[in-house]
Motif scaffolding. Structure first.
Motif, PDB file in Angstrom:
ATOM      1  N   HIS A  80       0.836  -1.208   0.000  1.00 17.50           N
ATOM      2  CA  HIS A  80       0.000   0.000   0.000  1.00 17.50           C
ATOM      3  C   HIS A  80       0.864   1.248   0.000  1.00 17.50           C
ATOM      4  CE1 HIS A  80      -2.597   3.093   1.974  1.00 17.50           C
ATOM      5  NE2 HIS A  80      -3.442   2.652   1.070  1.00 17.50           N
ATOM      6  N   GLU A  81       1.924   1.253   0.797  1.00 16.73           N
ATOM      7  CA  GLU A  81       2.812   2.409   0.862  1.00 16.73           C
ATOM      8  C   GLU A  81       3.508   2.660  -0.474  1.00 16.73           C
ATOM      9  OE1 GLU A  81       3.436   4.647   3.381  1.00 16.73           O
ATOM     10  OE2 GLU A  81       1.649   3.725   4.242  1.00 16.73           O
ATOM     11  N   LYS A  99       0.346   3.894  -2.992  1.00 14.47           N
ATOM     12  CA  LYS A  99      -0.631   4.923  -2.647  1.00 14.47           C
ATOM     13  C   LYS A  99      -0.183   6.300  -3.138  1.00 14.47           C
ATOM     14  CE  LYS A  99       1.090   6.424   1.881  1.00 14.47           C
ATOM     15  NZ  LYS A  99       0.778   6.577   3.307  1.00 14.47           N
ATOM     16  N   GLY A 100      -1.148   7.187  -3.293  1.00 13.52           N
ATOM     17  CA  GLY A 100      -0.856   8.579  -3.647  1.00 13.52           C
ATOM     18  C   GLY A 100      -0.602   8.818  -5.117  1.00 13.52           C
ATOM     19  N   GLN A 113      -3.866   3.374  -7.820  1.00 11.53           N
ATOM     20  CA  GLN A 113      -4.722   3.604  -6.659  1.00 11.53           C
ATOM     21  C   GLN A 113      -5.473   2.325  -6.286  1.00 11.53           C
ATOM     22  OE1 GLN A 113      -7.348   6.833  -7.654  1.00 11.53           O
ATOM     23  NE2 GLN A 113      -5.682   8.284  -7.981  1.00 11.53           N
ATOM     24  N   ALA A 121      -3.136  -0.166  -4.798  1.00  8.25           N
ATOM     25  CA  ALA A 121      -2.823   0.131  -3.399  1.00  8.25           C
ATOM     26  C   ALA A 121      -3.905  -0.423  -2.472  1.00  8.25           C
ATOM     27  CB  ALA A 121      -2.681   1.643  -3.214  1.00  8.25           C
ATOM     28  N   ASP A 122      -5.168  -0.231  -2.855  1.00 11.52           N
ATOM     29  CA  ASP A 122      -6.270  -0.737  -2.031  1.00 11.52           C
ATOM     30  C   ASP A 122      -6.289  -2.258  -1.986  1.00 11.52           C
ATOM     31  OD1 ASP A 122      -7.075   1.846  -1.521  1.00 11.52           O
ATOM     32  OD2 ASP A 122      -8.596   1.875  -3.116  1.00 11.52           O
TER      33      ASP A 122
END
Length: 347
Positions: free
Chosen positions: A239-240, A243-244, A251, A254-255
């Protein structure tokens, strides 16, 4: 350029006059009708650059004619010149409401007629140029977007392959589980766009394993409780990493990375989410990922049979897995087997 003009007027003398004036302009060819119904049928089936229609006609007056033309697909923007002996403003207001572009009052002035016709034809031609330009721009944007999406897809696959080099899972595994995920999503009624997004993002589910040390990631035996706590961090690490991003695919990745080890009964990790609090993409990927892992060889286990793996997944519906996702997985069992054969592991 030669313009096509449709003339509809129940008076033969008017048709002769208008057609003669159009010929004098040198760049117009015309179709003439004294019968409004026949003229309307022609307007609906042939393309014209301008329609000239009389107001007072039997069977179908000018208002009704224009209304019917405007209701015909592809005929909303054709310039329409109404000829009328009636100079009352109310009539013109009504004609504008139903779609008339301009007016001429009888007796028609020849100079004004040709000037009005020329202006309307020029405006119509300019509109077509703009429409063609807009269509061309839309096509170019679509091409550019497709190229960007292809580069993004390649980036995702390369990111996923980066995890492969440190993880005993294979590239075929990420392709299989991604296609299983798409199949489940379609069965659940997700939109085409969401199913495509799921297909592209699912391969990144374990990208966080790049941050797990080898002696834990590659351990052939069962992990100790302490080692398992370290292994669980791959969900957060993934996720890190993702993300962003401005990319919808990253995106979604990441989820998925964060949530694909959550369990439907709340006993999963890293957040202990329960039921529909787990994002739908993560619930879908959980089924696809675990099933494919069970039926695949790993350094720490032999591949399970399809029967044993299927029984396990079904037994875990409602506890580990979302029952709806499990149901959709087995509803399309024949397709699951096709995907498994299409993306076999290399020998």
């Amino acid at each position: 350029m030669t313009y096509k003009v449709l003339i509809v007027d129940d008076a033969e003398i008017n048709l002769i006059l208008f057609e003669a004036l159009l010929k004098r302009m040198g760049n117009c060819e015309s179709r003439c009708f004294t019968n409004a119904v026949a003229g309307l049928a022609c307007a609906k089936t042939e393309d014209f650059d301008l329609i000239i229609v009389d107001y007072m006609m039997p069977e179908l007056n000018g208002m009704e004619f224009i209304t019917a033309v405007r209701l015909t697909p592809g005929r909303q923007n054709i310039p329409v010149l109404m000829i009328t002996a009636n100079d009352q403003k109310q009539v013109r207001y009504q004609a504008l409401e139903v779609g008339a572009t301009d007016f001429l009052t009888k007796p028609v002035d020849k100079i004004e007629f040709m000037a009005r016709v020329k202006n309307m034809l020029d405006l119509g031609a300019s509109r077509k140029v703009l429409e063609n330009r807009a269509a061309w721009l839309a096509e170019e944007v679509q091409k550019a977007t497709a190229a960007i999406r292809e580069r993004e897809r390649e980036t995702v696959l390369r990111l996923s392959k980066a995890a492969e080099y440190r993880d005993p899972e294979t590239g075929a595994h990420i392709l299989r589980m991604a296609h299983y995920s798409e199949l489940i999503g379609r069965g659940l009624g997700l939109s085409d766009a969401d199913c495509e997004l799921l297909l592209e993002a699912a391969p990144m589910h374990d990208i966080g394993k790049v941050g797990i040390v080898d002696n834990i990631l590659l351990k052939p035996g069962r992990l100790t409780p302490q080692e398992f706590e370290v292994m669980k961090q791959h969900a957060v690490i993934g996720h890190e990493i993702l993300k962003g991003s401005a990319s919808r695919v990253l995106q979604a990745g990441a989820d998925i990375a964060l949530g694909h080890h959550e369990k439907f009964d709340g006993s999963g990790y890293p957040a202990g989410l329960k039921g529909e609090a787990i994002p739908i993409f993560s619930r879908i990927v959980a089924v696809a990922d675990v099933f494919d892992a069970l039926v695949s060889n790993r350094p720490y286990k032999e591949a399970w049979s399809l029967e044993r793996a299927s029984a396990h997944i079904q037994a875990q519906a409602g506890s580990h897995f979302d029952p709806a996702c499990v149901a959709m997985f087995f509803k399309h069992w024949d397709r699951i087997l096709e995907i498994q054969q299409r993306f076999k592991d290399p020998d």
